[in-house]
Design a protein around this motif. Structure first.
Motif, PDB file in Angstrom:
ATOM      1  N   TYR A   7       0.571  -1.304  -0.079  1.00  0.00           N
ATOM      2  CA  TYR A   7      -0.295  -0.173   0.034  1.00  0.00           C
ATOM      3  C   TYR A   7       1.293   1.063  -0.589  1.00  0.00           C
ATOM      4  CZ  TYR A   7      -3.569   3.558   1.582  1.00  0.00           C
ATOM      5  OH  TYR A   7      -4.496   4.504   1.811  1.00  0.00           O
ATOM      6  N   LYS A   8       1.943   0.982   0.877  1.00  0.00           N
ATOM      7  CA  LYS A   8       2.780   2.567   1.195  1.00  0.00           C
ATOM      8  C   LYS A   8       3.944   2.205  -0.489  1.00  0.00           C
ATOM      9  CE  LYS A   8       4.109   1.888   5.941  1.00  0.00           C
ATOM     10  NZ  LYS A   8       4.434   1.715   7.347  1.00  0.00           N
ATOM     11  N   ALA A   9       3.997   0.913  -0.804  1.00  0.00           N
ATOM     12  CA  ALA A   9       4.509   1.343  -2.457  1.00  0.00           C
ATOM     13  C   ALA A   9       3.210   1.744  -3.637  1.00  0.00           C
ATOM     14  CB  ALA A   9       5.023   0.145  -2.902  1.00  0.00           C
ATOM     15  N   ARG A  10       2.523   1.802  -3.246  1.00  0.00           N
ATOM     16  CA  ARG A  10       1.081   1.989  -4.237  1.00  0.00           C
ATOM     17  C   ARG A  10       0.967   1.068  -5.367  1.00  0.00           C
ATOM     18  NH1 ARG A  10       2.056   8.730  -5.352  1.00  0.00           N
ATOM     19  NH2 ARG A  10       1.609   9.450  -3.053  1.00  0.00           N
ATOM     20  N   GLU A  11       1.219   0.451  -5.326  1.00  0.00           N
ATOM     21  CA  GLU A  11       1.301  -1.444  -5.493  1.00  0.00           C
ATOM     22  C   GLU A  11      -0.623  -1.227  -5.577  1.00  0.00           C
ATOM     23  OE1 GLU A  11       2.587  -2.467  -7.695  1.00  0.00           O
ATOM     24  OE2 GLU A  11       5.157  -1.915  -7.522  1.00  0.00           O
ATOM     25  N   ILE A  12      -1.340  -1.773  -4.117  1.00  0.00           N
ATOM     26  CA  ILE A  12      -2.713  -2.283  -4.192  1.00  0.00           C
ATOM     27  C   ILE A  12      -2.991  -0.665  -3.963  1.00  0.00           C
ATOM     28  CG2 ILE A  12      -1.133  -4.433  -4.183  1.00  0.00           C
ATOM     29  CD1 ILE A  12      -2.235  -3.890  -0.877  1.00  0.00           C
ATOM     30  N   LYS A  13      -4.916  -0.870  -3.451  1.00  0.00           N
ATOM     31  CA  LYS A  13      -5.697  -0.683  -2.335  1.00  0.00           C
ATOM     32  C   LYS A  13      -6.144  -0.924  -2.117  1.00  0.00           C
ATOM     33  CE  LYS A  13      -8.883  -0.659  -6.919  1.00  0.00           C
ATOM     34  NZ  LYS A  13      -9.989   0.061  -7.787  1.00  0.00           N
ATOM     35  N   ILE A  14      -6.932  -1.447  -0.750  1.00  0.00           N
ATOM     36  CA  ILE A  14      -7.155  -1.498  -0.065  1.00  0.00           C
ATOM     37  C   ILE A  14      -8.331  -1.532   0.313  1.00  0.00           C
ATOM     38  CG2 ILE A  14      -7.236  -1.873   2.599  1.00  0.00           C
ATOM     39  CD1 ILE A  14      -3.888  -1.918   2.792  1.00  0.00           C
ATOM     40  N   LEU A  15      -9.607  -2.189   0.261  1.00  0.00           N
ATOM     41  CA  LEU A  15     -10.846  -2.002   0.116  1.00  0.00           C
ATOM     42  C   LEU A  15     -11.510  -2.792   1.161  1.00  0.00           C
ATOM     43  CD1 LEU A  15     -11.589  -3.271  -3.696  1.00  0.00           C
ATOM     44  CD2 LEU A  15     -11.384  -0.784  -2.906  1.00  0.00           C
ATOM     45  N   GLU A  16     -12.498  -2.459   1.151  1.00  0.00           N
ATOM     46  CA  GLU A  16     -13.463  -3.117   2.498  1.00  0.00           C
ATOM     47  C   GLU A  16     -13.197  -4.728   3.039  1.00  0.00           C
ATOM     48  OE1 GLU A  16     -17.324  -0.667   3.656  1.00  0.00           O
ATOM     49  OE2 GLU A  16     -17.015   0.374   3.456  1.00  0.00           O
ATOM     50  N   ASP A  17     -13.695  -5.425   2.074  1.00  0.00           N
ATOM     51  CA  ASP A  17     -13.421  -6.225   1.075  1.00  0.00           C
ATOM     52  C   ASP A  17     -12.455  -6.963   0.630  1.00  0.00           C
ATOM     53  OD1 ASP A  17     -14.185  -5.327  -0.928  1.00  0.00           O
ATOM     54  OD2 ASP A  17     -15.494  -6.630  -1.673  1.00  0.00           O
ATOM     55  N   GLY A  18     -11.745  -6.498   0.736  1.00  0.00           N
ATOM     56  CA  GLY A  18      -9.760  -7.316   0.102  1.00  0.00           C
ATOM     57  C   GLY A  18      -8.927  -5.746  -0.306  1.00  0.00           C
ATOM     58  N   ILE A  19      -8.572  -6.397  -1.058  1.00  0.00           N
ATOM     59  CA  ILE A  19      -7.353  -6.042  -2.401  1.00  0.00           C
ATOM     60  C   ILE A  19      -7.326  -6.288  -3.333  1.00  0.00           C
ATOM     61  CG2 ILE A  19      -6.036  -5.057   0.277  1.00  0.00           C
ATOM     62  CD1 ILE A  19      -4.247  -8.272  -1.223  1.00  0.00           C
ATOM     63  N   ALA A  20      -6.686  -4.978  -3.623  1.00  0.00           N
ATOM     64  CA  ALA A  20      -7.052  -4.806  -5.766  1.00  0.00           C
ATOM     65  C   ALA A  20      -5.772  -3.940  -5.899  1.00  0.00           C
ATOM     66  CB  ALA A  20      -8.138  -4.873  -6.089  1.00  0.00           C
ATOM     67  N   PHE A  21      -4.917  -4.645  -7.179  1.00  0.00           N
ATOM     68  CA  PHE A  21      -4.220  -3.150  -7.688  1.00  0.00           C
ATOM     69  C   PHE A  21      -4.418  -1.683  -7.541  1.00  0.00           C
ATOM     70  CE2 PHE A  21      -2.153  -6.779 -10.104  1.00  0.00           C
ATOM     71  CZ  PHE A  21      -1.134  -6.602  -9.451  1.00  0.00           C
ATOM     72  N   ALA A  22      -3.353  -1.189  -7.599  1.00  0.00           N
ATOM     73  CA  ALA A  22      -4.656   0.294  -7.604  1.00  0.00           C
ATOM     74  C   ALA A  22      -4.838   0.772  -9.290  1.00  0.00           C
ATOM     75  CB  ALA A  22      -2.775   0.882  -6.974  1.00  0.00           C
ATOM     76  N   ASP A  23      -4.800   1.757  -8.968  1.00  0.00           N
ATOM     77  CA  ASP A  23      -5.728   2.169 -10.471  1.00  0.00           C
ATOM     78  C   ASP A  23      -4.734   3.547 -11.025  1.00  0.00           C
ATOM     79  OD1 ASP A  23      -8.145   1.645 -10.176  1.00  0.00           O
ATOM     80  OD2 ASP A  23      -8.267   3.111  -8.716  1.00  0.00           O
TER      81      ASP A  23
END
Length: 276
Positions: free
Chosen positions: A260-276
């Motif tokens: 997340y700090k590296a802006r590779e992913i986004k953290i959602l309420e129900d899981g994780i996905a790639f950052a936009d």
């Protein structure tokens, strides 16, 4: 016989209906049975073979390599336990006998044990020994935290998995630190966690420090590439995280924090996905 229990390159002396006779260093011959020949061999060709004794205690050569050679350790399954010893499957037609006198503990058919291949000099036969504690030494002090080692996993206890290092040192991976499948008999890259006062080594599956989190982060990214979305988050059940990622919940949270700090992913309420 110098070649007993070892893999050697031996020349073909002659052929018979039973196979090929190979010449030993002593000048004597040893039979390589017909079933191990391809049909294209010629006299004086050198073949790489393992030499042991057959069921009638006659020297015989085979092209199959056993689980362990003379003076080596290997994890073998007990096929049969008798009143005088246990017969171990070491990958050859004739099983390896562990005599009662060489048993470190009572053995059971179907279970796997750490076995050292030895010579019984009274009979000149190859035998096995499971008395591994007789061959274990305190590890040297250069087994410092963080170094990478290769180990043979040979037993599972309530405490964890026992590991043989360099055929002479003993290590342990604690059960509560195992978050991926381990198999008895598996050769594994491990990392030193601590050298204990008794000379035994505490081990772990992943590198320490930042490298540990990078390895786990790479695993998460690889799965995201395949699935696009991972329904895991900081409130997920630890067993579900272990099932999907083979890591602890604590390790998972550290990895997604790094990503997340590296802006590779986004953290959602129900899981994780790639950052936009």
């Amino acid at each position: 016989m110098k070649e007993l229990g070892l893999v050697s390159k031996l020349p073909i002396n002659r052929f018979t209906d039973f196979g090929a006779y190979l010449q030993l260093e002593s000048g004597e011959e040893v039979l390589l049975p017909q079933g191990y020949l391809k049909g294209e061999e010629r006299e004086n060709d050198e073949l790489e073979v393992f030499v042991y004794t057959d069921s009638e205690d006659r020297p015989v050569a085979v092209t199959t390599r056993p689980i362990a050679l003379l003076d080596e350790w290997g994890v073998m399954e007990a096929k049969e336990v008798t009143s005088f010893g246990a017969f171990m499957d070491w990958g050859l037609p004739k099983d390896l006998l562990v005599p009662n006198a060489e048993m470190g503990k009572n053995m059971e058919p179907g279970k796997k044990y750490l076995v050292k291949v030895c010579v019984d000099y009274r009979t000149n036969r190859l035998i096995g020994s499971t008395k591994h504690k007789d061959f274990i030494y305190p590890a040297p002090k250069d087994y410092e935290p963080g170094i990478q080692v290769e180990g043979l996993i040979f037993d599972k206890t309530d405490l964890g998995y026992k590991v043989l290092l360099e055929d002479r040192y003993e290590g342990l991976v604690y059960a509560n630190e195992v978050f991926q499948p381990l198999e008895i008999g598996e050769q594994r890259t491990l990392y030193v966690k601590k050298r204990r006062d008794d000379g035994k080594i505490d081990l772990q599956l992943l590198p320490t420090g930042r490298e540990k989190y990078e390895e786990g982060a790479e695993r998460i990214l690889k799965i995201l590439e395949e699935r696009k979305f991972l329904p895991l988050h900081d409130k997920s059940d630890p067993e579900e995280i272990k099932k999907v990622l083979s890591m602890s919940k604590k390790h998972f949270k550290q990895c997604i924090g790094q990503l997340y700090k590296a802006r590779e992913i986004k953290i959602l309420e129900d899981g994780i996905a790639f950052a936009d």
